[in-house]
Design an enzyme around this catalytic site. Structure first.
Site, PDB file in Angstrom:
ATOM      1  CB  CYS A  47      -0.882  -0.005   1.478  1.00  0.00           C
ATOM      2  SG  CYS A  47      -1.333   1.738   1.866  1.00  0.00           S
ATOM      3  CB  CYS A  50       0.340   0.701   4.517  1.00  0.00           C
ATOM      4  SG  CYS A  50      -0.789  -0.126   5.361  1.00  0.00           S
ATOM      5  CG  ASP A  73       3.725  11.452  -4.373  1.00  0.00           C
ATOM      6  OD1 ASP A  73       4.425  12.166  -3.477  1.00  0.00           O
ATOM      7  OD2 ASP A  73       3.257  10.207  -3.851  1.00  0.00           O
ATOM      8  CG  HIS A 112      -4.337  -1.397   4.201  1.00  0.00           C
ATOM      9  ND1 HIS A 112      -3.728   0.093   3.077  1.00  0.00           N
ATOM     10  CD2 HIS A 112      -5.257  -2.131   3.558  1.00  0.00           C
ATOM     11  CE1 HIS A 112      -4.079  -0.952   2.134  1.00  0.00           C
ATOM     12  NE2 HIS A 112      -5.137  -1.499   2.244  1.00  0.00           N
ATOM     13  CG  ASN A 152     -13.062  10.237  -4.109  1.00  0.00           C
ATOM     14  OD1 ASN A 152     -14.040  11.370  -4.104  1.00  0.00           O
ATOM     15  ND2 ASN A 152     -12.117  10.978  -5.051  1.00  0.00           N
ATOM     16  CB  SER A 160      -7.205   6.127  -6.791  1.00  0.00           C
ATOM     17  OG  SER A 160      -6.195   6.587  -5.695  1.00  0.00           O
ATOM     18  CG  HIS A 163      -4.486   3.362   4.573  1.00  0.00           C
ATOM     19  ND1 HIS A 163      -3.781   2.326   4.667  1.00  0.00           N
ATOM     20  CD2 HIS A 163      -4.283   4.187   5.260  1.00  0.00           C
ATOM     21  CE1 HIS A 163      -2.854   2.870   5.872  1.00  0.00           C
ATOM     22  NE2 HIS A 163      -3.620   4.258   5.894  1.00  0.00           N
ATOM     23  CG  HIS A 165      -7.091   7.747   1.238  1.00  0.00           C
ATOM     24  ND1 HIS A 165      -7.661   6.815   0.904  1.00  0.00           N
ATOM     25  CD2 HIS A 165      -7.173   9.400  -0.082  1.00  0.00           C
ATOM     26  CE1 HIS A 165      -7.445   7.328  -0.714  1.00  0.00           C
ATOM     27  NE2 HIS A 165      -7.265   8.144  -0.929  1.00  0.00           N
ATOM     28  CD  GLN A 167      -7.637  13.725  -3.885  1.00  0.00           C
ATOM     29  OE1 GLN A 167      -7.205  14.320  -4.098  1.00  0.00           O
ATOM     30  NE2 GLN A 167      -8.087  12.008  -4.209  1.00  0.00           N
ATOM     31  CG  HIS A 280     -19.669  23.167   0.199  1.00  0.00           C
ATOM     32  ND1 HIS A 280     -21.069  22.810  -0.644  1.00  0.00           N
ATOM     33  CD2 HIS A 280     -18.499  22.481  -0.352  1.00  0.00           C
ATOM     34  CE1 HIS A 280     -20.901  22.187  -1.628  1.00  0.00           C
ATOM     35  NE2 HIS A 280     -19.066  22.316  -1.607  1.00  0.00           N
ATOM     36  CG  HIS A 297     -23.258  18.859   0.170  1.00  0.00           C
ATOM     37  ND1 HIS A 297     -24.502  19.374   0.655  1.00  0.00           N
ATOM     38  CD2 HIS A 297     -22.409  20.015   0.695  1.00  0.00           C
ATOM     39  CE1 HIS A 297     -24.574  20.376  -0.007  1.00  0.00           C
ATOM     40  NE2 HIS A 297     -23.450  21.416   0.420  1.00  0.00           N
TER      41      HIS A 297
END
Ligand code: H2U
Ligand code: ZN
Length: 339
Positions: A47, A50, A73, A112, A152, A160, A163, A165, A167, A280, A297
């Site tokens: 991962c 991790c 990245d 994870h 997401n 994607s 694990h 997370h 953004q 928001h 939301h």
């Protein structure tokens, strides 16, 4: 009135949604999503997220023990303030503007295998504290005007990496959705002398039929104008514009309701429930923003089981959003799934 096709107004986005309740029973012979098997190990040596593992770009993660934040990245925006606001108007119809910004990834914990609803409350609080600290840090930059935090969850949402997370994208300009909400909330405060979402919450409390759960500082509800079948909005009880303005008590309340909503979601179809969620908050433009009420939301794609997804195609793409299940029945189902 709610039994036959009708339109509902979204005063935050100033858009309409078409509701067709009589259609909820229609048979489905289309695409069925595979059920996501969620037997993940606590640590995965392959991962990228991790602790102690190398990421795709080659940098090695530290042996982190709580949340972990790093610069994306493969960022969608470049950290180059000198470009802020550079416009190029070839013509009235062909306009461009540079968009510098900062993209970060925020891992929720070293584990994870543990999503928000599976993490202990104190770990969820650490996630909220990290979002608050990140927002404060980035909003202090004079060229950053908006900080968008989002999660997401689930491969179906394009996530994607399993694990857990979130953004963060911080931009020089205010993106479309918050911009719409800014204008709507601003105009409402001007004409009513009270914030739109505070008055909306009061109306919702009167019937309670769309409320999912409430704690001291936040309410979770299926908004009257929801588009996604089990869409939820979590709204602060006072007009607080930014995550960074939340007291520690309010941050604890926010963690509790984030945990509560996602637990209900997991119980709904007995799976790790996918969604995109995000906050928001008001633009970081130096103004006070008395119109703004911080909210989140949750937009989940599933419709009536772990495997049937709501498609936003055809009429939705070309005309306007449409839903079958009413907000009231979605809220009733989520309400029943309490502790
Ligand atoms: P999702 O939240 O949609 O899964 O995206 C994960 C982000 O993590 C994605 O923007 C970044 C990707 O660029 N990422 C890294 O920055 N480094 C990595 O080693 C893997 C993924
Ligand atoms: Zn991992």
């Amino acid at each position: 009135m709610f039994d036959s096709p009708h339109r509902r107004y979204n005063p935050l986005a100033r858009e309409w949604v078409l509701v067709s309740p009589q259609r909820s029973q229609r048979p489905w012979q289309g695409q069925v999503e595979k059920k996501a098997l969620s037997e993940l190990p606590p640590y995965d040596p392959d991962c990228y997220l991790c602790p102690s593992n190398p990421r795709a770009g080659g940098v090695r993660n530290p042996a982190y023990t709580d949340t972990f934040v790093f610069d994306n990245d493969f960022p969608a925006l470049l950290n180059d303030p000198s470009q802020a606001g550079m416009r190029n108007e070839q013509s009235e119809l062909l306009q461009t503007e540079s968009e510098p910004g900062i993209c970060r990834v925020i891992c929720f914990s070293p584990r994870h295998d543990l999503t928000i609803p599976q993490l202990p409350l104190e770990s969820v609080e650490k996630v909220i504290h990290t979002w608050v600290d990140q927002s404060r840090e980035l909003e202090a930059l004079d060229w950053i005007r908006y900080v968008q935090i989002f999660e997401n969850k689930g491969a179906i949402m394009g996530c994607s990496n399993p694990h857990p997370h979130s953004q963060l994208w911080a931009t020089h300009s205010v993106p479309n959705e918050p911009e719409k909400e800014l204008l709507a909330q601003h105009d409402y405060l001007q004409s009513h002398a009270r914030p739109l979402l505070i008055e909306y919450l009061e109306e919702e409390k009167r019937t309670g039929e769309r409320i999912v759960s409430v704690n001291e500082h936040f309410t979770a509800l299926v908004p009257f104008w929801a588009i996604w079948p089990f869409e939820v909005m979590v709204t602060a009880h006072r007009p607080v514009p930014h995550l960074a303005d939340l007291s520690l008590d309010e941050q604890a309340s926010l963690a509790a309701i984030y945990s509560d909503v996602t637990k209900r979601y997991d119980r709904l179809f007995n799976i790790s429930f996918p969604y995109s969620m995000g906050f928001h908050q008001a633009p970081a433009d130096g103004n006070a923003h008395p119109e703004w009420v911080l909210h989140a939301h949750f937009y989940p794609p599933l419709l009536r089981s772990a495997t049937v997804k709501k498609f936003m195609v055809g009429y939705e793409m070309l005309a306007m959003p449409q839903r079958d299940l009413t907000a009231e029945s979605a809220a009733a189902r989520l309400r029943e799934l309490g502790e």
